[in-house]
Design a protein around this motif. Structure first.
Motif, PDB file in Angstrom:
ATOM      1  N   ASP A  48       0.785  -1.233   0.000  1.00 32.49           N
ATOM      2  CA  ASP A  48       0.000   0.000   0.000  1.00 32.49           C
ATOM      3  C   ASP A  48       0.816   1.282   0.000  1.00 32.49           C
ATOM      4  O   ASP A  48       0.384   2.293  -0.536  1.00 32.49           O
ATOM      5  N   GLU A  49       1.986   1.288   0.629  1.00 27.82           N
ATOM      6  CA  GLU A  49       2.643   2.567   0.870  1.00 27.82           C
ATOM      7  C   GLU A  49       3.402   3.056  -0.348  1.00 27.82           C
ATOM      8  O   GLU A  49       3.958   2.272  -1.109  1.00 27.82           O
ATOM      9  N   SER A  50       3.414   4.355  -0.517  1.00 36.39           N
ATOM     10  CA  SER A  50       4.131   4.927  -1.652  1.00 36.39           C
ATOM     11  C   SER A  50       5.617   4.663  -1.440  1.00 36.39           C
ATOM     12  O   SER A  50       6.105   4.626  -0.328  1.00 36.39           O
ATOM     13  N   GLY A  51       6.321   4.453  -2.521  1.00 35.85           N
ATOM     14  CA  GLY A  51       7.726   4.083  -2.384  1.00 35.85           C
ATOM     15  C   GLY A  51       7.916   2.582  -2.461  1.00 35.85           C
ATOM     16  O   GLY A  51       9.001   2.113  -2.749  1.00 35.85           O
ATOM     17  N   PHE A  52       6.833   1.810  -2.187  1.00 33.94           N
ATOM     18  CA  PHE A  52       6.908   0.356  -2.345  1.00 33.94           C
ATOM     19  C   PHE A  52       5.953  -0.090  -3.445  1.00 33.94           C
ATOM     20  O   PHE A  52       6.380  -0.525  -4.490  1.00 33.94           O
ATOM     21  N   ARG A  53       4.659   0.047  -3.188  1.00 31.58           N
ATOM     22  CA  ARG A  53       3.631  -0.221  -4.205  1.00 31.58           C
ATOM     23  C   ARG A  53       3.788  -1.580  -4.892  1.00 31.58           C
ATOM     24  O   ARG A  53       3.656  -1.696  -6.104  1.00 31.58           O
ATOM     25  N   PHE A  54       4.100  -2.601  -4.086  1.00 29.79           N
ATOM     26  CA  PHE A  54       4.220  -3.939  -4.672  1.00 29.79           C
ATOM     27  C   PHE A  54       2.815  -4.525  -4.840  1.00 29.79           C
ATOM     28  O   PHE A  54       2.325  -5.256  -3.995  1.00 29.79           O
ATOM     29  N   THR A  55       2.193  -4.186  -5.956  1.00 27.45           N
ATOM     30  CA  THR A  55       0.801  -4.581  -6.142  1.00 27.45           C
ATOM     31  C   THR A  55       0.657  -5.975  -6.733  1.00 27.45           C
ATOM     32  O   THR A  55      -0.439  -6.507  -6.787  1.00 27.45           O
ATOM     33  N   THR A  56       1.757  -6.542  -7.221  1.00 28.05           N
ATOM     34  CA  THR A  56       1.668  -7.854  -7.853  1.00 28.05           C
ATOM     35  C   THR A  56       2.494  -8.860  -7.083  1.00 28.05           C
ATOM     36  O   THR A  56       3.660  -8.603  -6.773  1.00 28.05           O
ATOM     37  N   ILE A 145      -3.998 -10.326   1.264  1.00 27.58           N
ATOM     38  CA  ILE A 145      -3.354  -9.131   0.713  1.00 27.58           C
ATOM     39  C   ILE A 145      -3.298  -9.206  -0.809  1.00 27.58           C
ATOM     40  O   ILE A 145      -3.611  -8.254  -1.504  1.00 27.58           O
ATOM     41  N   TRP A 146      -2.861 -10.355  -1.329  1.00 24.21           N
ATOM     42  CA  TRP A 146      -2.831 -10.570  -2.776  1.00 24.21           C
ATOM     43  C   TRP A 146      -3.589 -11.858  -3.084  1.00 24.21           C
ATOM     44  O   TRP A 146      -3.082 -12.957  -2.776  1.00 24.21           O
ATOM     45  N   PRO A 147      -4.760 -11.779  -3.693  1.00 28.61           N
ATOM     46  CA  PRO A 147      -5.484 -13.022  -3.994  1.00 28.61           C
ATOM     47  C   PRO A 147      -4.690 -13.953  -4.907  1.00 28.61           C
ATOM     48  O   PRO A 147      -4.889 -15.159  -4.899  1.00 28.61           O
ATOM     49  N   GLY A 148      -3.766 -13.382  -5.674  1.00 27.81           N
ATOM     50  CA  GLY A 148      -2.963 -14.197  -6.589  1.00 27.81           C
ATOM     51  C   GLY A 148      -2.057 -15.191  -5.895  1.00 27.81           C
ATOM     52  O   GLY A 148      -1.526 -16.098  -6.527  1.00 27.81           O
ATOM     53  N   ALA A 149      -1.861 -15.030  -4.580  1.00 28.16           N
ATOM     54  CA  ALA A 149      -0.992 -15.959  -3.862  1.00 28.16           C
ATOM     55  C   ALA A 149      -1.696 -17.282  -3.562  1.00 28.16           C
ATOM     56  O   ALA A 149      -1.055 -18.242  -3.132  1.00 28.16           O
TER      57      ALA A 149
END
Lengths: 242, 417
Positions: A48-56, A145-149
């Motif tokens: 979520d945090e800016s600077g990381f944004r690991f959305t995938t 957090i990530w449904p893809g997991a």
């Protein structure tokens, strides 16, 4: 990989998480070790945090560190005319289920490794969480957090027996219905336990103990003489041309 | 009133539209999907575990057999992971050859995809057209490696050998003779690169033919437009990559964003979709074929102009030439050690990814310094895509499941590994 971002990503990780992450950079890849207790809070922040944004979430997989760094090719003792040529130990593929290595202690044996990608910032990170109890390895699930997991965790559970706490549907995925054991553990035989064939008399497929013998053609060796450095020196030398 | 219940249906594993061995347990309300539970693993061969028991080079062939319609891209990810850990780099010519074959592979894959997907949705002819060009490209595979599919052509440190000077020709036989033989050999007078030049000149017209059959086809549009819409946020959360992500409008392509091989030297565009439905993903993939064609042409030109080594000269990793072996004791020892024991890879871990035709194909490699990998994990794009099946097809009709399986571009070799 995204070379330009790495140093700043490491700095940002250090500033945000401090001691929660043990960060190291090798070959331009960032690896962060995290305790299972902190995994969820760290992962949420990374998404979520800016600077990381690991959305995938790119990948979740297990590693079984049993027998890490062990070899089976013994060249320590020299005989009169040569080194000894003994294949020792029970490395991958050399044992059946009955002969599997037992009672081998390996601290921090199982780890779940998570690879994340930020499409927005073009950066990657690898998270590693070691399970605290080897007899009952548990890691919190990152599916919320990530449904893809989802399937990646199911696969890791199936193959390594790592339990993902909080996973909505932790079933086996790749192995056969009714499979016993976790095949990618280092103490699971490469040849497996059972084989199937069609039985003409019973008119159905039957399971039987495996009939093949364990067989490995090339022993596992670790050379300490820095093969590659030597090769580099040789090619730099150009002695061959002279 | 009569009691109405949902009923459960088995789709596959023996179903022509299941693209292999997908077993899909569908809970249906009439013809509407209430829940989809894909069962996979029927083709699980334990590739990753097998790789742990063999020296590094002996597993390259297994990579072909993962996604068996994009063979060389899989090899590329594995080979790059080894190169990363060893700190070696393939010579420039090998990088260009790899780039060219990655794109040939992409066209091979997309041809298979457009043909079989159209077949699933009721269009027979596209399949026949697509296989005509697949044949031409598989001849290139064969010319360079001797195998039409499972090439094992990429090696850590380069590629197995340089491109052939002469493209193999058809010989006269009762089946090929006269004008027919002349037509078959028309492109094959020169080298393999000349053959590819002819192919790239011809291929855009062929893509026009597929498009003529599908792009404005009313039935095709009825089956794909507005089906399986994936919004960009969802696509990322589901771990989607490749055309699945680009179809939703995100211009993410590893070839541009994290370039490898010679992609930073190439001039090409990344097509993106707008609506994120099956039709947009179709358009993206068709355009990717055209772009791949462009890249191949650029590679061919460069390769024609720049001869050079295609393998590193490090005999711990690459075998010495036969000639050298006959005269040089040192070379003979290197050869023997390489083919019996293999080479040790420095301890460490790496993740290397390539933009495979289906999405990001990655190889996570852990080495403890031995001549065999300690752990190989292969990140298959199809596996991540298929996991979103349930969420996407809920509320769709049964026939749309087929469209969805098609648009995922599934190959069970890589999903099950």
């Amino acid at each position: 990989m995204s070379v330009t971002n790495e140093t700043s990503l490491v700095e940002r990780l250090a500033a945000r998480f401090g001691d929660m992450l043990a960060v190291k950079v090798e070959r331009n890849e960032v690896t962060a070790e995290v305790s299972p207790r902190d995994l969820i809070s760290v992962a949420t922040a990374l998404r979520d945090e800016s600077g990381f944004r690991f959305t995938t979430v790119i990948d979740v997989c297990g590693v079984d560190y049993l027998s890490y760094g062990q070899t089976e090719w013994d060249t320590d003792t020299a005989q009169g005319d040569s080194f000894s040529r003994g294949v020792e130990g029970q490395a991958v593929g050399r044992f059946t289920w009955a002969e599997r290595p037992r009672g081998v202690e390996q601290p921090r044996r199982y780890a779940a490794v998570i690879h994340l990608l930020s499409v927005e910032l073009n950066q990657r990170i690898r998270l590693r969480a070691f399970c605290e109890d080897d007899a009952f390895p548990v890691v919190p699930s990152i599916v919320p957090i990530w449904p893809g997991a989802d399937w990646f965790e199911r696969e890791t559970f199936d193959l390594f027996g790592i339990i993902f706490d909080g996973h909505p549907d932790l079933r086996r995925i790749l192995t056969d219905y009714g499979f016993v054991g976790h095949p990618f553990r280092k103490d699971f035989p490469l040849i497996g336990n059972v084989e199937v064939r069609y039985d003409a008399e019973q008119k159905r497929v039957v399971y039987e103990p495996v009939s093949i013998e364990p067989r490995v053609l090339v022993p596992r060796t670790i050379r300490n003489d820095a093969d590659l450095d030597q090769a580099r020196a040789e090619s730099a030398d150009h002695w061959r041309e002279n | 009133m009569e009691e109405i219940r949902n009923y459960t249906m088995n789709f596959g594993p023996q179903h022509p539209a299941a693209h292999g061995v997908l077993r899909l347990v569908l809970e249906m309300d009439g013809e509407t999907i209430v829940r989809a539970d894909p069962h996979i693993g029927l083709l699980h061969r334990g590739t990753e575990k097998l790789a742990e028991s063999k020296p590094f080079n002996q597993s390259i062939g297994y990579m072909d057999r993962l996604d068996y319609v994009s063979m060389m891209c899989n090899e590329h990810a594995y080979v790059r992971a080894i190169e990363n850990l060893m700190g070696i780099e393939a010579p420039v010519r090998a990088q260009y050859i790899r780039t060219m074959f990655d794109e040939i592979t992409r066209i091979l894959n997309h041809l298979m995809w457009v043909g079989s997907n159209a077949l699933d949705l009721g269009a027979m002819a596209v399949f026949l057209y697509a296989f005509r060009e697949r044949e031409e490209l598989m001849d290139v595979y064969e010319a360079v490696s001797g195998a039409r599919m499972h090439a094992t052509y990429y090696r850590p440190g380069g590629v197995y050998r340089d491109l052939p000077e002469q493209m193999p020709q058809y010989r006269e036989s009762p089946w090929h003779k006269g004008g027919d033989l002349k037509r078959l050999n028309a492109w094959r007078e020169g080298s393999m690169l000349d053959y590819l030049t002819e192919f790239t000149n011809d291929f855009p017209k062929r893509v026009d033919e597929y498009e003529a059959l599908l792009t404005n086809n009313r039935i095709w549009k009825q089956r794909t437009v507005g089906i399986g819409i994936i919004d960009p946020e969802k696509a990322q959360a589901w771990g989607m990559t490749g055309a699945m992500l680009r179809g939703s409008g995100i211009a993410w392509d590893l070839r541009k964003k994290q370039p490898y091989a010679a992609y930073d030297q190439m001039d090409f565009d990344i097509p993106v979709g707008v609506n994120g439905d099956c039709y947009d993903r179709y358009l993206v993939r068709v355009e990717e074929m055209r772009q791949s064609n462009r890249i191949i042409r650029q590679c061919v030109e460069w390769l024609k102009a720049n001869p050079g080594p295609v393998m590193v000269q490090n005999y711990k990793v690459a075998p010495p030439s036969r000639e050298e072996m006959k005269n040089d004791m040192e070379a003979l020892i290197h050869h023997f050690k390489l083919f019996t024991e293999g080479y040790g890879v420095p301890a460490g871990e790496t993740y290397s990814a390539v933009e495979a035709p289906k999405g990001e194909f990655g190889c996570y490699l852990v080495s403890d310094g031995a001549n065999k990998p300690f752990r190989v994990h292969l990140r298959a794009p199809g596996f991540a895509h298929l996991s979103s099946m349930d969420a996407i097809v809920r509320g769709h009709m049964l026939a749309d499941v087929v469209a969805m399986i098609g648009t995922y571009d599934l190959v069970f070799g890589e999903v099950d590994r």
